[in-house]
Design a protein around this motif. Structure first.
Motif, short mmCIF file in Angstrom:
data_model
loop_
_atom_site.label_atom_id
_atom_site.label_comp_id
_atom_site.label_asym_id
_atom_site.label_seq_id
_atom_site.Cartn_x
_atom_site.Cartn_y
_atom_site.Cartn_z
N ILE A 13 0.84 -1.21 0.00
CA ILE A 13 0.00 0.00 0.00
C ILE A 13 0.87 1.25 0.00
O ILE A 13 0.66 2.19 -0.76
N ILE A 14 1.89 1.20 0.85
CA ILE A 14 2.76 2.38 0.95
C ILE A 14 3.46 2.64 -0.38
O ILE A 14 3.53 3.78 -0.86
N LEU A 15 3.93 1.57 -1.02
CA LEU A 15 4.63 1.73 -2.30
C LEU A 15 3.68 2.28 -3.37
O LEU A 15 4.04 3.18 -4.14
N LEU A 18 2.94 5.88 -2.67
CA LEU A 18 4.10 6.71 -3.04
C LEU A 18 4.19 6.87 -4.56
O LEU A 18 4.48 7.95 -5.07
N ALA A 19 3.90 5.75 -5.28
CA ALA A 19 3.98 5.80 -6.75
C ALA A 19 2.92 6.74 -7.31
O ALA A 19 3.21 7.56 -8.19
N ILE A 20 1.65 6.64 -6.77
CA ILE A 20 0.56 7.52 -7.25
C ILE A 20 0.92 8.97 -6.96
O ILE A 20 0.76 9.86 -7.80
N GLY A 28 1.01 16.86 -12.36
CA GLY A 28 0.55 18.18 -11.88
C GLY A 28 1.56 19.26 -12.22
O GLY A 28 1.21 20.36 -12.67
N PHE A 29 2.88 18.89 -12.00
CA PHE A 29 3.91 19.88 -12.29
C PHE A 29 3.93 20.22 -13.77
O PHE A 29 4.02 21.39 -14.16
N LEU A 30 3.81 19.17 -14.60
CA LEU A 30 3.83 19.42 -16.06
C LEU A 30 2.63 20.28 -16.48
O LEU A 30 2.75 21.21 -17.28
N LEU A 65 6.19 17.20 1.02
CA LEU A 65 5.26 16.07 1.11
C LEU A 65 6.01 14.74 0.93
O LEU A 65 5.77 13.77 1.65
N THR A 66 6.95 14.72 -0.02
CA THR A 66 7.72 13.49 -0.27
C THR A 66 8.54 13.13 0.97
O THR A 66 8.64 11.96 1.38
N GLY A 67 9.14 14.15 1.59
CA GLY A 67 9.94 13.93 2.81
C GLY A 67 9.10 13.34 3.91
O GLY A 67 9.51 12.38 4.58
#
Lengths: 467, 137
Positions: A13-15, A18-20, A28-30, A65-67
C-alpha cells in the motif's frame, strides 16, 4: 491479520501510494508548467516572474510532502521490524551464554488483570513478565498444560489476543519459553554436577573410613592376640596400629571440615620459621622411622607475617605428610620445607626426592578426589590445601619429574600489617575458581637442577594453568 | 599345619599385619609384600599355597598382578583371594577380564572390613576345594 501478511500488505500500500503521489506530482507539475507558460506568453515579463515563483512553491510543497511520506514509511517499517531486530539481539545474547534475557515488545498485558483472576497459586499471577501460556503445567480453563499444545490453544484466549496474536508475539513466546527451558536445564545440570561431586566425595570418604576402621579392628585383633599369647611385640604392634589409625581418622575428619567449610582466612601474627619448625617436629618420628632427612630452610630477615595460622599449618602438614609418603623406602629420602620472601609474596615450598609424578598424574591432581596412594589416600588433603591457598588469594604450583621428586610451592600475598577486619580480600578469580577444581593452580613439569633441596624453575618451563 | 604358607600383598602395613595375624592364628606361615612387584617376586621364589591380593594398590594394581600370575603356567594354579574395600568392586566384570587375559577368575573375594572368622574360613575353603569356583566371604 497475521503479522507477515500485514507487513507485506502495508508495504505494498505504501509503495502504491508513493507511486501515485509521485506520478500525480509529475503530471501536476507538467500541467502547471504548461498553464503558466501559456499565461506568460500573453502576460509579459511580470507574468514570467510570477509563474516561476508559483513553480518553486509547488516544487517546495512537493518536496516537503515526499519527505513526510518517506519519514512515515520509515517509521512504519521500523515499528514492524523492531521486534525481529530485538529477537535477533536476544538470540546473540543467548549464543554467548547470557540466558537472563527477556523479550519485551508490544503491548504487555497481564492475564490476572484482564480476567480479574485471584488465583495466587498460578505462576502467572502477579507476574509482570509471565503469562500463563509461558508456564508448563499451569492449566488454564482445561487447556492442555504442555507448552506447544497450550500455545496453540491459548491463541483463542482473550488475554493472548490482547497481547497481540500475530506471529511475532508467537515467536517471542516460543523464544521466551525456550530460554526458560534452557535456564531450567542449566540449573538442573548444575544440581546434578553438585550431586555427583557430593556422591564422589561420600564414596571416597566412606572407602577411606572403611579402610581406617579395618586397620583399627586389625590393631585391636593383633593386640588381643599378643595379650593372649603374652607376646609383648604383638601387643606393641597392635597398639601402634590403633594409635596410627586413630590419628588417620582424626586427620580425615579435619581435612573434611577444612575442605567443606566456607570461610574467610582469619589473619594472625605468625613467625613462619617457627611454624615450619613445628610442622617438622610433628613429623620427626615418622621421618626417622622411614629414614628420611626432614629439614627446614628459611630466608634471613623474614619477620612477623600475617596468615591464617590454622589453615597454613595444616596445609603444610598435609604437604609434608604427602612428601613422606612419596619417598620410596629403597633409597635415602629427603624432604625439605622452605619459606622465603619474593617481592610482595610469601612463598612456602615442600620438596621431596620421591617417586615424582607424570604429567598425566599432575593433571589429575586437583580435579576432584584423586590420590596416588591407592586405598591409603583420598585426595582430600590436597584439596583442603588448595582451598586454604585460594582463601588467602594465593597460588599453588607443583613441579615434578617421575623418579626425581616433587615440589609444591605456595605463594601468598605478603601481609605485614593486619587489615582492619583481620581478613584478606577475596582472590579476584575466586568466583570462577570456586566453581572448578584446579582454579588458580599452575603446574609445570620441570627437570630438577642443582641439589635435591633446591628446585629451579627455568623461565621457559612448560607451565600450564589447570582447570 | 605349620608349614602352610600364605602370601599377603597389600600396600597398607596395618592390613598386612591384620591379615597375617589372623592367618597365623589359624596355623599359617605368612609372608607379606607391600607392592605388586615384590609380591610377584615372592610368589615365584616361594610358591605359597594361597595368595591374598589387594585389588587397589598404587603403581601396578592388583588386577594387573592377578592377570600376570594367572597367565603364567607356573603360578596360574595357586589359589588366589582378592581383598577389596569397595563392595562395587565385587561386581567388576570378571568375565571381561577373564576373556581379555585368557585366564580364570579369582578363587575368592573378601570385602573390608575383614571378619577374622570369615577370612580364615574362606582361605580354608579356597585351598581345600579350589574347584568350587568363585567364593565370597
Amino acid at each position: 491479520m497475521p503479522f507477515f501478511r500485514r507487513l507485506a500488505l502495508r508495504r505494498k500500500i505504501i509503495l502504491i501510494v508513493l507511486a501515485i503521489l509521485a506520478a500525480h506530482s509529475v503530471l501536476g507539475f507538467l500541467a502547471l508548467h504548461g498553464i503558466l507558460g501559456r499565461l506568460a506568453l500573453t502576460g509579459g515579463p511580470e507574468w514570467h516572474r510570477q509563474a516561476a515563483i508559483v513553480e518553486i512553491i509547488y516544487l517546495a510543497v512537493l518536496g516537503a510532502l515526499t519527505g513526510v511520506a518517506w519519514l512515515v514509511t520509515r517509521r512504519l517499517i521500523g515499528r514492524l521490524t523492531r521486534p525481529v531486530a530485538e529477537l535477533t539481539h536476544l538470540a546473540d545474547e543467548i549464543s554467548v551464554g547470557n540466558l537472563e534475557v527477556e523479550f519485551r515488545f508490544g503491548r504487555h498485558v497481564r492475564c490476572w488483570e484482564i480476567k480479574s483472576c485471584q488465583e495466587a497459586a498460578c505462576p502467572a499471577h502477579g507476574s509482570t513478565a509471565v503469562q500463563c501460556w509461558y508456564v508448563d503445567g499451569t492449566p488454564c480453563k482445561g487447556v492442555e498444560p504442555r507448552f506447544p499444545q497450550k500455545l496453540t490453544q491459548c491463541r483463542g484466549c482473550e488475554v493472548y489476543q490482547a497481547h497481540r496474536g500475530d506471529e511475532i508475539v508467537q515467536l517471542a513466546d516460543a523464544f521466551q519459553h525456550m530460554t526458560k527451558r534452557l535456564r531450567d536445564s542449566q540449573a538442573e545440570l548444575l544440581r546434578a554436577e553438585r550431586l555427583a561431586a557430593t556422591g564422589e566425595t561420600v564414596a571416597v570418604v566412606s572407602h577411606s573410613i572403611k579402610n581406617i576402621l579395618d586397620s583399627l579392628m586389625g590393631g585391636i585383633y593383633v593386640y588381643r592376640r599378643g595379650r593372649r599369647l603374652d607376646d609383648e611385640k604383638l601387643r606393641r604392634t597392635g597398639w601402634d596400629m590403633v594409635e596410627r589409625n586413630l590419628g588417620a581418622i582424626s586427620e580425615l575428619v579435619r581435612n573434611l571440615l577444612d575442605f567443606s567449610r566456607v570461610r574467610q582466612p582469619f589473619l594472625e601474627p605468625c613467625d613462619p620459621a617457627r611454624m615450619l619448625a613445628e610442622v617438622v617436629e610433628l613429623h620427626r618420628e615418622r621421618a626417622e622411622a622411614a629414614q628420611v632427612d626432614l629439614g627446614v630452610r628459611c630466608s634471613d630477615g623474614l619477620g612477623r607475617v600475617y596468615v591464617d595460622v590454622h589453615a597454613m599449618f595444616h596445609s603444610l602438614v598435609n604437604l609434608v605428610s604427602n612428601a613422606l609418603d612419596a619417598v620410596p623406602p629403597d633409597r635415602p629420602g629427603k624432604v625439605e620445607l622452605a619459606v622465603s620472601q619474593d617481592g610482595d609474596r610469601l612463598v612456602f615450598s615442600v620438596s621431596d626426592n620421591g617417586k615424582g609424578m607424570s604429567p598425566e598424574v599432575q593433571a589429575k591432581l586437583f580435579k576432584g578426589m584423586f590420590s596416588t596412594k591407592g586405598s591409603k589416600g583420598t585426595g582430600l588433603g590436597l584439596l583442603a590445601v588448595q582451598k586454604a591457598v585460594r582463601e588467602h588469594a594465593g597460588t599453588m604450583e607443583v613441579t615434578s619429574e617421575p623418579g626425581a621428586g616433587t615440589t609444591f610451592r605456595i605463594s601468598l600475598p605478603l601481609v605485614t600489617a593486619l587489615p582492619k577486619n583481620g581478613m584478606l580480600a577475596a582472590s579476584p578469580d575466586e568466583g570462577q575458581a570456586g566453581d572448578r577444581p584446579g582454579g588458580g593452580i599452575t603446574y609445570a613439569q620441570v627437570p630438577r637442577t642443582g641439589t635435591d633441596s633446591q628446585v629451579e624453575t627455568p623461565q621457559d618451563s612448560p607451565a600450564a594453568t589447570l582447570g | 599345619m605349620g608349614t602352610r604358607t600364605a602370601l599377603v600383598i597389600d600396600d597398607e602395613a596395618d592390613i598386612r599385619n591384620y591379615i597375617s595375624s589372623i592367618l597365623e592364628e589359624h596355623g599359617w606361615t605368612v609372608q607379606t609384600a607391600s607392592t605388586a612387584e615384590e609380591g610377584e617376586r615372592l610368589v615365584r621364589e616361594n610358591r605359597p599355597e594361597v595368595i591374598l591380593l589387594d585389588l587397589v594398590m598404587p603403581g601396578q594394581g592388583g588386577i594387573q598382578l592377578f592377570a600376570r600370575l594367572r597367565g603364567d603356567e607356573g603360578t596360574s594354579t595357586i589359589p588366589l583371594i582378592m581383598v577389596t574395600g569397595i563392595k562395587e568392586q565385587l561386581n567388576i566384570d570378571w568375565k571381561e577380564i577373564v576373556t581379555r587375559f585368557k585366564t580364570r577368575a579369582p578363587d575368592g573375594f573378601i570385602e573390608k572390613p575383614i571378619d577374622p572368622t570369615r577370612l580364615a574360613q574362606l582361605v580354608e575353603n579356597v585351598v581345600s576345594r579350589p574347584e568350587r569356583g568363585l567364593q565370597v566371604a
